[in-house]
Design a protein around this motif. Structure first.
Motif, PDB file in Angstrom:
ATOM      1  N   CYS A   1      -2.616  -7.847  -9.382  1.00 32.85           N
ATOM      2  CA  CYS A   1      -1.352  -8.062  -8.673  1.00 32.85           C
ATOM      3  C   CYS A   1      -0.365  -6.904  -8.792  1.00 32.85           C
ATOM      4  O   CYS A   1       0.339  -6.580  -7.829  1.00 32.85           O
ATOM      5  CB  CYS A   1      -0.695  -9.356  -9.126  1.00 32.85           C
ATOM      6  SG  CYS A   1      -0.328  -9.443 -10.888  1.00 32.85           S
ATOM      7  N   GLU A   2      -0.307  -6.271  -9.953  1.00 32.06           N
ATOM      8  CA  GLU A   2       0.652  -5.170 -10.118  1.00 32.06           C
ATOM      9  C   GLU A   2       0.286  -4.001  -9.206  1.00 32.06           C
ATOM     10  O   GLU A   2       1.165  -3.428  -8.540  1.00 32.06           O
ATOM     11  CB  GLU A   2       0.699  -4.688 -11.577  1.00 32.06           C
ATOM     12  CG  GLU A   2       1.076  -5.755 -12.570  1.00 32.06           C
ATOM     13  CD  GLU A   2      -0.135  -6.454 -13.194  1.00 32.06           C
ATOM     14  OE1 GLU A   2       0.064  -7.136 -14.212  1.00 32.06           O
ATOM     15  OE2 GLU A   2      -1.259  -6.326 -12.676  1.00 32.06           O
ATOM     16  N   ALA A   3      -0.989  -3.654  -9.163  1.00 33.54           N
ATOM     17  CA  ALA A   3      -1.426  -2.551  -8.305  1.00 33.54           C
ATOM     18  C   ALA A   3      -1.232  -2.897  -6.835  1.00 33.54           C
ATOM     19  O   ALA A   3      -0.809  -2.050  -6.040  1.00 33.54           O
ATOM     20  CB  ALA A   3      -2.888  -2.208  -8.580  1.00 33.54           C
ATOM     21  N   ALA A   4      -1.519  -4.137  -6.444  1.00 33.41           N
ATOM     22  CA  ALA A   4      -1.335  -4.547  -5.047  1.00 33.41           C
ATOM     23  C   ALA A   4       0.134  -4.464  -4.658  1.00 33.41           C
ATOM     24  O   ALA A   4       0.480  -3.910  -3.612  1.00 33.41           O
ATOM     25  CB  ALA A   4      -1.865  -5.955  -4.831  1.00 33.41           C
ATOM     26  N   SER A   5       1.006  -4.995  -5.498  1.00 37.32           N
ATOM     27  CA  SER A   5       2.445  -4.969  -5.207  1.00 37.32           C
ATOM     28  C   SER A   5       2.969  -3.539  -5.159  1.00 37.32           C
ATOM     29  O   SER A   5       3.781  -3.196  -4.291  1.00 37.32           O
ATOM     30  CB  SER A   5       3.207  -5.778  -6.259  1.00 37.32           C
ATOM     31  OG  SER A   5       2.817  -7.137  -6.219  1.00 37.32           O
ATOM     32  N   LEU A   6       2.498  -2.701  -6.064  1.00 34.28           N
ATOM     33  CA  LEU A   6       2.920  -1.301  -6.074  1.00 34.28           C
ATOM     34  C   LEU A   6       2.468  -0.590  -4.799  1.00 34.28           C
ATOM     35  O   LEU A   6       3.255   0.117  -4.155  1.00 34.28           O
ATOM     36  CB  LEU A   6       2.368  -0.588  -7.309  1.00 34.28           C
ATOM     37  CG  LEU A   6       2.660   0.912  -7.420  1.00 34.28           C
ATOM     38  CD1 LEU A   6       4.158   1.199  -7.406  1.00 34.28           C
ATOM     39  CD2 LEU A   6       2.019   1.470  -8.685  1.00 34.28           C
ATOM     40  N   LEU A   7       1.214  -0.794  -4.416  1.00 35.27           N
ATOM     41  CA  LEU A   7       0.708  -0.121  -3.214  1.00 35.27           C
ATOM     42  C   LEU A   7       1.408  -0.633  -1.954  1.00 35.27           C
ATOM     43  O   LEU A   7       1.683   0.150  -1.040  1.00 35.27           O
ATOM     44  CB  LEU A   7      -0.810  -0.278  -3.101  1.00 35.27           C
ATOM     45  CG  LEU A   7      -1.477   0.585  -2.029  1.00 35.27           C
ATOM     46  CD1 LEU A   7      -1.230   2.077  -2.270  1.00 35.27           C
ATOM     47  CD2 LEU A   7      -2.968   0.302  -1.970  1.00 35.27           C
ATOM     48  N   GLU A   8       1.735  -1.907  -1.909  1.00 33.48           N
ATOM     49  CA  GLU A   8       2.512  -2.431  -0.780  1.00 33.48           C
ATOM     50  C   GLU A   8       3.826  -1.663  -0.642  1.00 33.48           C
ATOM     51  O   GLU A   8       4.209  -1.256   0.458  1.00 33.48           O
ATOM     52  CB  GLU A   8       2.821  -3.927  -0.981  1.00 33.48           C
ATOM     53  CG  GLU A   8       1.631  -4.842  -0.883  1.00 33.48           C
ATOM     54  CD  GLU A   8       1.922  -6.258  -1.363  1.00 33.48           C
ATOM     55  OE1 GLU A   8       1.014  -7.098  -1.223  1.00 33.48           O
ATOM     56  OE2 GLU A   8       3.033  -6.533  -1.892  1.00 33.48           O
ATOM     57  N   GLY A   9       4.508  -1.471  -1.761  1.00 32.54           N
ATOM     58  CA  GLY A   9       5.784  -0.757  -1.747  1.00 32.54           C
ATOM     59  C   GLY A   9       5.637   0.713  -1.415  1.00 32.54           C
ATOM     60  O   GLY A   9       6.448   1.281  -0.675  1.00 32.54           O
TER      61      GLY A   9
END
Length: 183
Positions: A23-31
């Motif tokens: 989740c952290e990597a997904a949220s970071l890449l979204e941003g």
């Protein structure tokens, strides 16, 4: 702040990539993608570049594997190593400890905020590890909208949705961990 703001960041579904803990990597890449950064990387490629902690401590890197649950491991990565990694691709600003209004102010400026919360914004279920107490139901989402008494998140598990600030704020405030993805 009375005007509705919705940045419209993409939603990366971590489970579609087999990343039960990503989740952290997904949220970071979204941003990052929202800010026009790391556009040449898909989520799978991005995950393979995530720093893994040799001692399974999320304060040193990702504590385990984003693809499996391992007994005794806390599969997560916290703000400091996430910023070290993410700053290679864009501009990040540590907001840990910030009042929720600060997060909303960043969103109002067009800068989404990765926030550490819990899965489905449920009450934290605390576990103890050598590095400290953490919620077993740890989760990260991208805050990308505000409208009166509601916030909008891009959630790597449950998609994009609005929820009341009265549900978001207590869960965020249980740890006060956040990173703005800035221009």
């Amino acid at each position: 702040m009375s005007a509705k703001i919705l940045l419209g960041a993409e939603n990366i579904r971590q489970l579609a990539w087999g990343a039960v803990n990503g989740c952290e990597a997904a949220s970071l890449l979204e941003g990052l993608h929202y800010q026009g950064r790391a556009l040449d990387l898909n989520y799978g490629q991005f995950l393979l570049q995530m720093p893994i902690s040799p001692d399974s401590n999320p304060y040193h890197g990702f504590g385990g594997s984003p693809f499996t649950n391992r007994p005794g491991k806390f599969e997560a990565i916290f703000t400091r190593p996430l910023m070290w990694w993410g700053n290679r691709y864009g501009n990040l600003q540590e907001l840990s400890g910030a009042d929720p209004q600060w997060l909303y102010d960043f969103v109002a400026k067009g800068e989404p905020v990765l926030t550490f919360v819990t899965v489905r914004f449920e009450q934290p279920e605390w576990d103890s590890y050598p590095f400290g107490q953490v919620p077993a139901n740890n989760h990260a989402v991208l805050l990308d909208g505000i409208d009166g008494d509601q916030v909008h998140v891009s959630d790597p598990i449950d998609g994009q949705y609005w929820l009341p600030k009265t549900k978001f704020e207590p869960i965020y405030l249980s740890r006060k961990m956040a990173i703005a993805i800035t221009k």
